[in-house]
Write an enzyme that holds these catalytic residues in place. Structure first.
Site: not given
Ligand code: NI
Length: 169
Positions: A46, A51, A97-98, A139-140, A143
């Site tokens: 995701g 991000q 997380c990226l 989680h998304e 953000h």
């Molecule tokens: Ni993340």
């Protein structure tokens, strides 16, 4: 389509409350396509628009029920997503997380959720999810409100190589 640069903590865009998507125009379609490509390239399950430095309420998620089988993964493009129902029951699980390289954490999430959102054409959609997929959506959507999984984690550690395959978004 183009791969966009993923931003990392402590970039302030990750801490901002993202703005509603109001235009489903050509620029928006380009952003959606770029985010899909960026997520696949990372790879991640995701990605939220902040991000890639865009403070907009937009997330993409690509999820396969079983990593081992060849069933096609399902792609979700969600603009202005909002939870409309969730279970009382929560579940602990491991996240990464990226935008937070090198860390993993244990996070408690609702086990089941129902959300509403708009698809990439602006049409209203409702989605039910449980378990892993429900976790990814939580989680998304965090953000979009400037929340990082480490804010919610009960335990944070530096995983050994391979351990973060569990969740990267
Ligand atoms: Ni993340």
């Amino acid at each position: 389509m183009a791969i966009r640069k993923i931003v990392f903590v402590p970039d302030e865009v990750l801490r901002r409350k993202a703005k509603k998507v109001t235009a489903f125009d050509a620029d928006f379609q380009t952003l959606v396509d770029d985010m899909i490509e960026t997520m696949r390239d990372a790879p991640g399950v995701g990605l939220a628009a902040p991000q890639v430095g865009e403070s907009l309420r937009l997330v993409v998620v690509e999820y396969g029920e079983d990593e081992e089988d060849d069933a096609p993964k399902k792609l979700y493009v969600l603009a202005n997503p909002e939870f409309i129902q969730h279970s009382e029951e929560t579940e602990d699980g491991i996240e990464a997380c990226l935008s937070v390289p090198g860390l993993a954490g244990e996070v408690s999430r609702w086990k089941r959720v129902m959300l509403k959102a708009q698809n990439r054409r602006g049409q209203l959609v409702k989605i039910k999810a449980d378990g892993w997929l429900a976790r990814v959506f939580q989680h998304e959507i965090d953000h979009l409100d400037g929340i990082i999984f480490t804010d919610r984690a009960v335990k944070i550690w530096q995983p050994s190589p391979g351990e973060v395959d569990l969740l990267r978004d």
